[in-house]
Design an enzyme around this catalytic site. Structure first.
Site, PDB file in Angstrom:
ATOM      1  CB  SER A  38     -29.170 -11.806   7.947  1.00 46.34           C
ATOM      2  OG  SER A  38     -29.191 -11.601   6.556  1.00 46.34           O
ATOM      3  CB  CYS A  48     -21.588  -8.484   3.380  1.00 46.91           C
ATOM      4  SG  CYS A  48     -21.332  -9.926   2.313  1.00 46.91           S
ATOM      5  CB  ILE A  57     -19.386 -10.636  15.320  1.00 47.87           C
ATOM      6  CG1 ILE A  57     -19.249 -12.143  15.507  1.00 47.87           C
ATOM      7  CG2 ILE A  57     -18.838  -9.893  16.510  1.00 47.87           C
ATOM      8  CD1 ILE A  57     -17.806 -12.642  15.665  1.00 47.87           C
ATOM      9  N   GLY A  68     -27.447 -18.673  13.896  1.00 45.11           N
ATOM     10  CA  GLY A  68     -27.146 -18.696  12.462  1.00 45.11           C
ATOM     11  C   GLY A  68     -26.807 -20.083  11.962  1.00 45.11           C
TER      12      GLY A  68
END
Lengths: 256, 303
Positions: free
Chosen positions: B20, B128, B189, B263
């Protein structure tokens, strides 16, 4: 217009001024697709430090030979490493990225400051043989080696320096009203410091001349995914500098 | 078929997902990589109402990594469902939506609004580090994490993945709390809280002062946490944190991850997710291993 990742081979790489280098890469597919205002996202080295790509404005394109040229300032580790690459080395390039300038003009005026002149060089060449006027500003004459780069591409070149060491003393926006009085431009393109672009865009609006500006920002992905480089549009909607820009209509992103 | 996995009911062609916030909603990268070859796309963190994100500079490069403080900029869940999601139907890839609420009720409402065709699963962003309300506040406390998971669980039949923060004393206890509350899987993580300073200006480089560290610099920490959590929970673990190569991904699988997510590597190499899957396949073929699941958790600590 296809965006790709390709290895560009270093064709030519030399200094234009202290800490400023001009790099020509053989990258035919990118050269064929590139439009003025677009950029390439360059990976420097294959290791993890530096990790991210560097966005570099395309300053010149030779479609027939298949070359793209960037002009960059050595500012940190990534550009220092890039600056060390000799001809024959490969550079991983992603591009051409972003949206370029609208070329629908008969009498264009280009206003640039500092490294903002790099994308305007590609624009000036693309607009030839239309009569291109350039207005460029720098702190001192030492920064205006750009003038030589634009010679032969523009019908006329106007220069300002903060200290008066070359051309008119002051900023580009101080000289701009005079130029607008003397000549009917149908489009203004500006790239450089934000305050300069705001000043140019205001004068353009007052004269009813459509104005495009080009932003730069820190970015990671270059394609609109990471949202590092977004800015507020005047309509309340967000814009991504990398993929909605870097070229915008002035009123789209500047409160004038 | 040697790479196909089923994570909490989400069927993936490969165990390599995109993380994400690093891949948009997918089409941003369609010029560079065949989205149909990705295990699953995890969409950028989505909130109930649109968010502009943080002001000022949002990224800084650090040794073998980067800091970000985007601040959950996104167009809001309704815009996602009405405008972005329909376009994703053109691709044959599971879409997992990362959701971030400021309250438990917001998480529940997000889950409800996203329980629509085209969404394969939800990832709960309780980790976040870049927003004031919500986010990591839920991920650093077992009871809060459990409350969020339970609220989401009551409002959706979709598979629920809880994304864990490394910025805690004991990540295992949070993972267990999420699993006990009904989370179908955990992913870990998220970024590590970090900082960098511009010594010319004596100012933080990031507009938000602090940001989340990602990239290869965090891989050993991520791997350690995946190993710890995988031994402690029964649900599938999705491993992420600094994966750049197939070898990195294989380490996470051996540590106990059933799938991995890529990511920051996407920024460097847009084809990373597909190339890593190809590299895993080559590794399996070379070793005569029939299926990727045979690697999961197989690290042998008895040296």
């Amino acid at each position: 217009m296809s965006k790709i990742v390709a290895d560009g081979i270093v064709i030519e790489h030399f200094s234009l001024a202290p800490m400023i280098k001009r790099l020509t890469l053989g990258a035919p597919a990118i050269a064929r697709a590139a439009q003025p205002g677009q950029f390439v996202h360059v990976r420097v080295g294959e290791g993890y430090h530096p990790l991210l790509r560097r966005p570099l404005s395309i300053a010149e394109v030779d479609r027939e030979v298949g070359n793209i040229t960037v002009i960059y300032r050595i500012v940190g580790q990534g550009t220092a490493l890039l600056a060390s690459l000799p001809p024959g080395e490969f550079v991983d390039c992603m591009g051409p990225l972003g949206n370029g300038f609208d070329l629908n003009t008969e009498r264009p005026l280009l206003v640039g400051g500092g490294m903002g002149l790099a994308p305007l060089l590609f624009l000036a060449k693309a607009l030839c043989p239309k009569p291109v006027t350039a207005l460029m500003g720098g702190r001192t004459k030492e920064e205006l080696w750009w003038r030589n780069v634009f010679l032969g591409v523009c019908r006329s070149i106007h220069v300002t320096t903060d200290d008066g060491s070359m051309g008119r003393k002051g900023f580009t926006v101080n000289l701009l009203p005079e130029l607008l009085e003397n000549c009917k431009y149908d489009r203004i393109y500006a790239c450089g410091p934000l305050r300069m672009m705001e000043g140019v865009a205001r004068l353009a609006r007052d004269k009813g001349i459509p104005c495009q500006i080009s932003f730069e920002d820190h970015m990671a992905c270059g394609v609109g995914a990471c949202l590092s480089c977004t800015c507020a549009g005047t309509d309340g909607k967000r814009r991504k500098v990398c993929s909605d820009g870097p070229v915008f209509w002035a009123e789209e992103v500047l409160e004038l | 078929m040697m790479l196909a996995v089923d994570i909490a009911g989400i069927k993936m062609k490969t165990p390599v997902m995109t993380a994400s916030g690093t891949f948009g909603s997918g089409p941003e990268y369609a010029d560079f990589v065949d989205l149909n070859k990705i295990g699953a796309i995890v969409v950028k963190g989505t909130t109930l109402t649109p968010r502009d994100g943080n002001r000022g500079r949002r990224i800084a490069e650090t040794p073998a990594g980067m800091l970000n403080c985007i601040g959950l900029e996104n167009p809001g869940v309704d815009e996602f469902v009405s405008r972005i999601l329909p376009g994703l139907a053109a691709y044959d890839v599971p879409i997992i939506v990362n959701i971030a609420g400021a309250t438990t009720d917001e998480f529940a409402e997000l889950a409800r609004r996203l329980s629509v065709p085209g969404v394969a699963g939800l990832e709960l962003n309780i980790s976040c580090p870049n927003v004031k309300e919500g986010g990591i506040a839920f991920g650093t406390d077992c009871a809060s994490a459990a409350a969020v998971v339970a609220a989401v669980r009551r409002n959706t039949a979709l598979p629920v993945i809880t994304k864990l923060s490394p910025n805690v004393t004991d990540i295992v206890s949070i993972a267990r709390a999420a699993e006990d509350a009904g989370s179908d899987a955990v992913s870990l993580i998220n970024t590590l809280l970090g900082m960098s300073i511009d010594i010319r200006r004596w100012r933080p480089e990031l507009g938000n002062v602090l940001g989340g560290l990602s990239g290869p610099a965090i891989k050993p920490v991520a791997l350690r946490m995946v190993w710890q959590v995988a031994r402690a929970v029964k649900c599938p673990v999705i491993g992420l944190g600094g994966i750049m190569t197939a070898n990195d991904a294989i380490e996470f699988l051996l540590a106990g991850a059933s799938a991995v997510a890529v990511g920051t590597a996407n920024f460097v190499n847009p084809r990373a997710s597909v190339e890593i899957a190809e590299g895993i396949r080559d590794y399996l073929v070379e070793r005569g291993i029939k299926h990727v699941s045979e690697l999961v958790g197989r690290v042998n600590e008895n040296i």
